[in-house]
Design an enzyme around this catalytic site. Structure first.
Site, PDB file in Angstrom:
ATOM      1  CB  CYS A   2      -0.867   0.036   1.242  1.00 32.31           C
ATOM      2  SG  CYS A   2      -1.762  -1.473   1.527  1.00 32.31           S
ATOM      3  NE  ARG A  27       4.519   1.548  -0.942  1.00 36.83           N
ATOM      4  CZ  ARG A  27       5.247   1.661   0.155  1.00 36.83           C
ATOM      5  NH1 ARG A  27       6.281   2.441   0.164  1.00 36.83           N
ATOM      6  NH2 ARG A  27       4.930   1.004   1.247  1.00 36.83           N
ATOM      7  CD1 TRP A  74       0.029  -5.652  -3.402  1.00 32.68           C
ATOM      8  CD2 TRP A  74      -0.024  -6.604  -1.380  1.00 32.68           C
ATOM      9  NE1 TRP A  74       0.599  -6.893  -3.498  1.00 32.68           N
ATOM     10  CE2 TRP A  74       0.590  -7.511  -2.277  1.00 32.68           C
ATOM     11  CE3 TRP A  74      -0.166  -7.005  -0.048  1.00 32.68           C
ATOM     12  CZ2 TRP A  74       1.045  -8.761  -1.903  1.00 32.68           C
ATOM     13  CZ3 TRP A  74       0.296  -8.255   0.330  1.00 32.68           C
ATOM     14  CH2 TRP A  74       0.892  -9.116  -0.597  1.00 32.68           C
ATOM     15  CG  ASN A 100       0.371   2.303   3.585  1.00 32.12           C
ATOM     16  OD1 ASN A 100      -0.687   2.303   2.967  1.00 32.12           O
ATOM     17  ND2 ASN A 100       1.487   2.789   3.083  1.00 32.12           N
ATOM     18  N   GLY A 101      -0.483  -0.965   6.514  1.00 30.44           N
ATOM     19  CA  GLY A 101      -0.143  -1.827   7.649  1.00 30.44           C
ATOM     20  C   GLY A 101      -1.255  -2.820   7.929  1.00 30.44           C
ATOM     21  CD  GLU A 487      18.940 -11.467  -6.889  1.00 33.99           C
ATOM     22  OE1 GLU A 487      18.386 -12.058  -5.948  1.00 33.99           O
ATOM     23  OE2 GLU A 487      18.481 -10.431  -7.388  1.00 33.99           O
ATOM     24  CE  LYS A 491      15.543  -9.866  -9.243  1.00 31.26           C
ATOM     25  NZ  LYS A 491      16.037  -9.346  -8.003  1.00 31.26           N
ATOM     26  CD  GLU A 494      11.559 -10.638  -7.656  1.00 33.29           C
ATOM     27  OE1 GLU A 494      12.715 -10.454  -8.061  1.00 33.29           O
ATOM     28  OE2 GLU A 494      11.018  -9.920  -6.817  1.00 33.29           O
ATOM     29  CG  HIS A 510      23.590 -35.456  -3.674  1.00 29.85           C
ATOM     30  ND1 HIS A 510      24.070 -36.611  -3.121  1.00 29.85           N
ATOM     31  CD2 HIS A 510      24.687 -34.717  -4.017  1.00 29.85           C
ATOM     32  CE1 HIS A 510      25.395 -36.571  -3.088  1.00 29.85           C
ATOM     33  NE2 HIS A 510      25.791 -35.433  -3.643  1.00 29.85           N
ATOM     34  CE  LYS A 607      12.258  -1.649  -5.134  1.00 32.22           C
ATOM     35  NZ  LYS A 607      13.150  -2.652  -5.740  1.00 32.22           N
TER      36      LYS A 607
HETATM   37  C1  AGP Z   1      13.735  -8.461  -5.143  1.00 32.70           C
HETATM   38  O1  AGP Z   1      13.709  -8.526  -6.525  1.00 32.70           O
HETATM   39  C2  AGP Z   1      12.462  -8.698  -4.505  1.00 32.70           C
HETATM   40  N1  AGP Z   1      11.448  -7.854  -4.975  1.00 32.70           N
HETATM   41  C3  AGP Z   1      12.448  -9.001  -3.028  1.00 32.70           C
HETATM   42  O2  AGP Z   1      12.978 -10.270  -2.872  1.00 32.70           O
HETATM   43  C4  AGP Z   1      13.186  -8.027  -2.071  1.00 32.70           C
HETATM   44  O3  AGP Z   1      14.554  -8.116  -2.250  1.00 32.70           O
HETATM   45  C5  AGP Z   1      12.788  -8.375  -0.626  1.00 32.70           C
HETATM   46  O4  AGP Z   1      11.415  -8.194  -0.477  1.00 32.70           O
HETATM   47  C6  AGP Z   1      13.545  -7.555   0.394  1.00 32.70           C
HETATM   48  O5  AGP Z   1      13.283  -6.199   0.245  1.00 32.70           O
HETATM   49  P1  AGP Z   1      14.137  -5.119   0.996  1.00 32.70           P
HETATM   50  O6  AGP Z   1      15.526  -5.194   0.454  1.00 32.70           O
HETATM   51  O7  AGP Z   1      13.479  -3.813   0.691  1.00 32.70           O
HETATM   52  O8  AGP Z   1      14.114  -5.469   2.448  1.00 32.70           O
END
Ligand code: AGP
Length: 612
Positions: A2, A27, A74, A100-101, A487, A491, A494, A510, A607
């Site tokens: 949010c 976000r 959200w 928010n929250g 990583e 990516k 996502e 394994h 985000k």
């Molecule tokens: C990264 O591509 C992601 N969107 C996600 O894993 C992100 O790194 C994670 O939510 C942590 O976020 P932060 O670094 O703002 O704590």
């Protein structure tokens, strides 16, 4: 997640609010709404879907109010729907609230309010807030500052996290805001003030900000802002100038923020290194100021984070252990916080978070502080929550990262953690100086080498075109190459929605090798000279079983064995993740584009993950 925007001043509020919401789209959200004060009543316009849908709402053009609040939601409690969108109002339409929250005790408060004659139109936790404020407001008849007091009393009943903006029909020239465990900043203009959950949303209007702490409330008019702590005692705050460039929050000619942020990495790495490292000098972390004695007290180091930030921790663990001879545990914040980790005054806990607002990371930090650990926050966002909780803060200075998929923040986090490791090693004299010097020299060469990697992305683009319709893609590597595999795989998931897994190449036999069948795509990362032969053998095993392969390497290998090889510049293997991830960030990007997906705002993701 949010997002919040607010405006109080002399201009028409609605265009400013919608403009702010558009800047918060990154976000992640599913509905949007605004509320403004209109000639003695509160308007409330909202719907599910995109912010731009607000332009189509009947009557939106005729909103004249110069004070308003706005929100992108959200969904947590209640599906994305108009009735669950914010702002929410109390039963008498006297108070309008965005939040928010998560209010954890909302069922209990809803029951209390229902027993007191209130009814609810949504399934949200938020709707209890305006009604609770109304409940207290009516009880404060005859008191001073009823609006502020009512918001304060309502906040006192809330368990969980919140950043709220509140408007009151009977006090049309005031806005009250409050926060706990959810970010909120106030931007100061001339005869106008702005509020937001994120600095970029209002950065084009002001660069002067007040940052609220947990439990703080603020009362705003056009010209005044009064701050209060959680017991409603007036407090003063320091005005901070945030010198981010507005254009840094724009696409600058790139098709997507993600692409822009990938290409910004030579610059962001330069900024991260900043004045911390100069040729032939010791690494500078004056702001941390650890002595040899302080460092010798630590018998273990935790690197705690989520998602990509956690992967940055994994990438640096081998170097930290090698140079400092201290066991390093990399942990997922949401696991760490509930596992009763063994932490005490001899533990150093480092928290990594681009946004600095990730709920699990903040909770983990608070837990370790309670148990006596020394804490360091690594964040990209000045004044973010994590930086205000930790004993020490160091900033990545990567510039605003807008795309949901983190790219430049990851490489900056690795760079900063590497610098910190070198600093620890220099202070504690725990590693040979030539080993330290080599890594330092290589760090300073990184911006140039990244520019070289970015010079030609045609092979990556072509390979992405070949495989974008695949259902599964695997990544393999050993050592730091394995951490990059994780990583790269994250990516890809996502932003392309392709199922993907990363495996330590030695683990293949394994179990995972059972998944390899004719035509499957396997991506190998080979940058560690001590492990390259072993990884090559593992790749041979998948090729024998019919896999198509893409290799990212800086080693001399027999390229004819593979379908495509991306060669990157050589560097010290401990920092090679900073280079080897870049072609793979581009690979995910181009796959997502081939599939016609929204690269910057992938489905279901936010985000900053400000709730558990
Ligand atoms: C990264 O591509 C992601 N969107 C996600 O894993 C992100 O790194 C994670 O939510 C942590 O976020 P932060 O670094 O703002 O704590």
């Amino acid at each position: 997640m949010c997002g919040i925007v607010g405006y109080i001043g002399t201009k028409k509020a609605s265009p400013i609010l919608i403009d702010g919401l558009l800047k918060l789209e990154y976000r992640g959200y599913d509905s949007a709404g605004i509320s403004t004060m209109e000639h003695g009543y509160l308007s409330n316009m909202k719907d599910k879907g995109r912010v731009k849908n607000l332009y189509n709402l009947e009557g939106i053009d005729s909103l004249e109010g110069t004070i308003g609040i706005a929100h992108t939601r959200w969904a947590t409690h209640g599906k994305p729907a108009k009735e669950n969108s914010h702002p929410h109002m109390d039963n008498s339409n006297s108070f309008s609230v965005v939040h928010n929250g998560i209010i954890e005790n909302y069922q209990e408060l809803r029951e209390f309010l229902t027993n007191n004659g209130y009814h609810f139109l949504s399934q949200t936790d938020t709707e209890i807030i305006p009604n609770l404020i109304h409940y207290y407001y009516t009880k404060l008849e005859g008191s001073n500052d009823k609006f502020l007091q009512a918001v304060h009393q309502a906040c006192g009943d809330l368990k969980g996290s919140y950043a709220i903006e509140v408007l009151c029909k009977d006090e049309p020239e005031t806005m009250i805001v409050a926060r706990k465990d959810s970010p909120l900043v106030i931007g100061v203009g001339k005869e106008e003030n702005y509020v937001s959950s994120d600095i970029p949303a209002i950065l084009s209007y002001t660069k002067d900000f007040y940052l609220l702490n947990d439990g703080d409330l603020a009362k705003l008019s056009n010209t005044d802002i009064s701050f209060y702590d959680s017991s409603l005692t007036p407090i003063t705050k320091e005005l901070k100038n945030i010198d981010w460039d507005v254009s840094a929050c724009e696409k600058d000619g790139y098709e997507d923020f993600m692409l822009k942020e990938i290409y910004e990495q030579p610059k962001s790495i330069r900024e991260t290194i900043g004045s911390r490292l100069k040729k032939n000098e010791k690494v500078n972390f004056e702001d941390i100021g650890f002595t040899k004695e302080t460092l010798s007290k630590f018998n273990k180091i935790y690197l705690v984070a989520c998602g990509t930030a956690m992967h940055a921790g994994l990438a640096v663990k081998p170097l930290l252990e090698r140079l400092c001879h201290i066991p390093v545990i990399v942990d997922i914040a949401s696991e760490f916080r509930y596992r009763e980790p063994l932490i005490d005054a001899n533990t150093l806990c480092i928290y990594i978070s681009q946004s600095g607002e990730t709920a699990d990371t903040i909770a983990a930090l608070k837990l370790s502080k309670k148990q006596g650990a020394t804490t360091i926050a690594i964040s990209n966002v000045i004044g973010s929550s994590i930086t205000r909780e930790a004993d020490f803060t160091i900033y990545t200075h990567a510039g605003p990262e807008i795309a949901v998929a983190s790219t430049k923040a990851y490489t900056s986090q690795i760079t900063l953690l590497t610098l910190l490791t070198l600093y620890f090693a220099e202070v504690s004299e725990s590693a040979p100086t030539d080993v330290i010097s080599d890594i330092k020299d290589e760090l300073l060469l990184l911006p140039e080498k990244i520019t070289e990697v970015l010079k030609d992305d045609s092979k990556i683009k072509e390979f992405a075109h070949k495989v974008y319709e695949e259902k599964d893609i695997f990544f393999l590597g050993r050592g730091t190459d394995y951490t990059v595999s994780m990583e790269a795989s994250l990516k890809l998931k996502e932003i392309s929605y392709i199922h993907s897994e990363a495996y330590a190449a030695g683990e293949l036999k394994h179990g995972p090798i059972a998944l390899i069948e004719n035509g499957i795509t396997v991506i190998g990362i080979l940058t560690d000279p001590t492990l390259v032969e072993k990884s090559v053998s593992n790749l041979q095993e998948v090729i024998t079983r019919g896999a198509k392969t893409l290799i990212v390497t800086n080693q001399e290998i027999n390229q004819t064995n593979y379908d495509e090889v991306i060669t990157i510049p050589n560097t010290n293997p401990f920092i090679s993740p900073i280079l080897s991830i870049i072609p793979l960030q581009l690979f995910s990007y181009y796959i997502s584009k081939e599939k016609g997906l929204d690269v910057d705002k992938p489905r279901n993701l936010a985000k900053s993950v400000t709730v558990e």
